[in-house]
Motif scaffolding. Sequence first.
Motif, PDB file in Angstrom:
ATOM      1  N   ARG A  15       0.886  -1.269  -0.061  1.00 12.35           N
ATOM      2  CA  ARG A  15       0.115  -0.079  -0.184  1.00 12.35           C
ATOM      3  C   ARG A  15       0.856   1.147  -0.139  1.00 12.35           C
ATOM      4  NH1 ARG A  15      -2.978   3.327   3.698  1.00 12.35           N
ATOM      5  NH2 ARG A  15      -5.002   3.981   2.812  1.00 12.35           N
ATOM      6  N   ASP A  44       1.483   1.660  -4.003  1.00 14.07           N
ATOM      7  CA  ASP A  44       0.379   2.513  -4.540  1.00 14.07           C
ATOM      8  C   ASP A  44       0.935   3.827  -4.331  1.00 14.07           C
ATOM      9  OD1 ASP A  44      -1.585   0.427  -5.019  1.00 14.07           O
ATOM     10  OD2 ASP A  44      -2.266   0.758  -2.994  1.00 14.07           O
ATOM     11  N   HIS A 116       0.674  10.243   6.893  1.00 17.83           N
ATOM     12  CA  HIS A 116       0.085   9.144   6.245  1.00 17.83           C
ATOM     13  C   HIS A 116      -0.918   8.441   7.005  1.00 17.83           C
ATOM     14  CE1 HIS A 116       0.170   5.472   3.613  1.00 17.83           C
ATOM     15  NE2 HIS A 116       0.270   4.694   4.708  1.00 17.83           N
ATOM     16  N   GLU A 117      -1.923   8.024   6.640  1.00 13.93           N
ATOM     17  CA  GLU A 117      -2.949   7.247   7.286  1.00 13.93           C
ATOM     18  C   GLU A 117      -2.964   5.805   6.875  1.00 13.93           C
ATOM     19  OE1 GLU A 117      -7.704   7.233   8.526  1.00 13.93           O
ATOM     20  OE2 GLU A 117      -6.784   9.020   7.320  1.00 13.93           O
ATOM     21  N   THR A 118      -2.788   4.937   7.540  1.00 14.34           N
ATOM     22  CA  THR A 118      -2.577   3.328   7.181  1.00 14.34           C
ATOM     23  C   THR A 118      -4.078   2.963   6.927  1.00 14.34           C
ATOM     24  OG1 THR A 118      -2.668   2.848   9.718  1.00 14.34           O
ATOM     25  CG2 THR A 118      -0.543   3.273   8.513  1.00 14.34           C
ATOM     26  N   ALA A 119      -4.020   1.914   6.470  1.00 19.59           N
ATOM     27  CA  ALA A 119      -5.278   0.938   6.121  1.00 19.59           C
ATOM     28  C   ALA A 119      -6.161   0.699   7.323  1.00 19.59           C
ATOM     29  CB  ALA A 119      -5.021  -0.086   5.235  1.00 19.59           C
ATOM     30  N   ASP A 120      -5.528   0.663   8.394  1.00 22.15           N
ATOM     31  CA  ASP A 120      -6.331   0.421   9.620  1.00 22.15           C
ATOM     32  C   ASP A 120      -6.435   1.721  10.401  1.00 22.15           C
ATOM     33  OD1 ASP A 120      -3.810   0.916  10.360  1.00 22.15           O
ATOM     34  OD2 ASP A 120      -3.453  -0.996  11.500  1.00 22.15           O
ATOM     35  N   GLU A 241       4.094  -0.506   4.082  1.00 21.93           N
ATOM     36  CA  GLU A 241       2.804  -0.816   4.535  1.00 21.93           C
ATOM     37  C   GLU A 241       1.907  -2.025   3.785  1.00 21.93           C
ATOM     38  OE1 GLU A 241      -1.718   0.939   5.253  1.00 21.93           O
ATOM     39  OE2 GLU A 241      -0.009   2.275   4.537  1.00 21.93           O
ATOM     40  N   GLN A 243      -1.568  -4.366   2.619  1.00 20.25           N
ATOM     41  CA  GLN A 243      -2.887  -3.579   2.251  1.00 20.25           C
ATOM     42  C   GLN A 243      -3.671  -3.556   3.642  1.00 20.25           C
ATOM     43  OE1 GLN A 243      -3.641  -2.453  -0.623  1.00 20.25           O
ATOM     44  NE2 GLN A 243      -1.740  -3.003  -1.457  1.00 20.25           N
ATOM     45  N   ASP A 244      -3.506  -4.399   4.470  1.00 21.24           N
ATOM     46  CA  ASP A 244      -4.450  -4.402   5.738  1.00 21.24           C
ATOM     47  C   ASP A 244      -3.770  -3.302   6.617  1.00 21.24           C
ATOM     48  OD1 ASP A 244      -1.830  -5.618   6.608  1.00 21.24           O
ATOM     49  OD2 ASP A 244      -2.857  -7.397   7.729  1.00 21.24           O
ATOM     50  N   GLY A 245      -2.654  -2.768   6.493  1.00 24.15           N
ATOM     51  CA  GLY A 245      -2.322  -1.510   7.298  1.00 24.15           C
ATOM     52  C   GLY A 245      -1.041  -2.160   8.353  1.00 24.15           C
ATOM     53  N   ALA A 262      -1.359  -5.146  12.058  1.00 28.71           N
ATOM     54  CA  ALA A 262      -2.288  -4.099  12.164  1.00 28.71           C
ATOM     55  C   ALA A 262      -3.131  -3.805  13.169  1.00 28.71           C
ATOM     56  CB  ALA A 262      -3.500  -4.685  10.763  1.00 28.71           C
TER      57      ALA A 262
END
Length: 276
Positions: A15, A44, A116-120, A241, A243-245, A262
């Motif tokens: 991510r 990404d 930066h905001e992680t996926a979790d 990181e 995809q799940d954070g 995560a």
Amino acid sequence: MSLPTRLPPPRPHHRAVFVSDVHLGAKHCHAAELATFLDGLRCDRLYLVGDIVDLWWMAQRRARWGAPQIRVVEALHALRRAGTKIVYVPGNHDRALRRVCGLALPAMQVRRRTVHETADGRRLLVTHGDDYDAITHFGGLQERFGDWLYYRILTGNQWLNRARRQLGMRYWSLSEFLKQRSGAAERYIERFVQAGLDDARRRGLDGIVCGHIHRASLVERDGLVYANDGDWVESLTALAEAQDGSLRLLSHQGEVLAALPARDAKVPAALVPRAA
């Protein structure tokens, strides 16, 4: 009857990936290893967390710029063309780029610092780390001697690993080995870690991603994340990181050196039972 061809395992798609302290153009940069790492990267978003191009070295000494350095630039262009968003957070050795902070350039965004905001859902301050020098440095003759000694150690590290490559041995950081046995170095690193965590806490964030001190680390302390993505002079590491954070500290060969899972998914407020 021919045997079926075994396909290589698919490359993970991250991510976000964080890289800092490349010092491209300086003598001790491991540009070839970084180029190979970037060639195999799929993500990404890519954060370049300072000291990517060593403008200070290039202004003071003869620049080292050849095929490996060109490969790094080409790999960054290839990532951008593949859809990776690149964010450049300048450090102290590429400080001149701070003059264009806030602008969205054709190839990347340049920010003095960012979140930066992680996926979790964790919000992490992304900054190079030289802002904490006033807190962590001794200054004066002691600091100048330390810089002189560090340069000599890096040269020794370069010679040692050249010999190890010829013997078919893996990369090993002499400088990191010596720093771990220096009480003064460990105290300096501890002051830096605490300064970064204090800064994240004051801003109401969940942690920090930084570089600057050339010491890769990924830990959780007092509920905050401290992630230092390392460098490409000594440790040859990056932070990724998933995809799940979840967060992983990677070697230049893709090995996982440290990991943080995560954060547990939050239960929606409507589902939390109310007290009677």
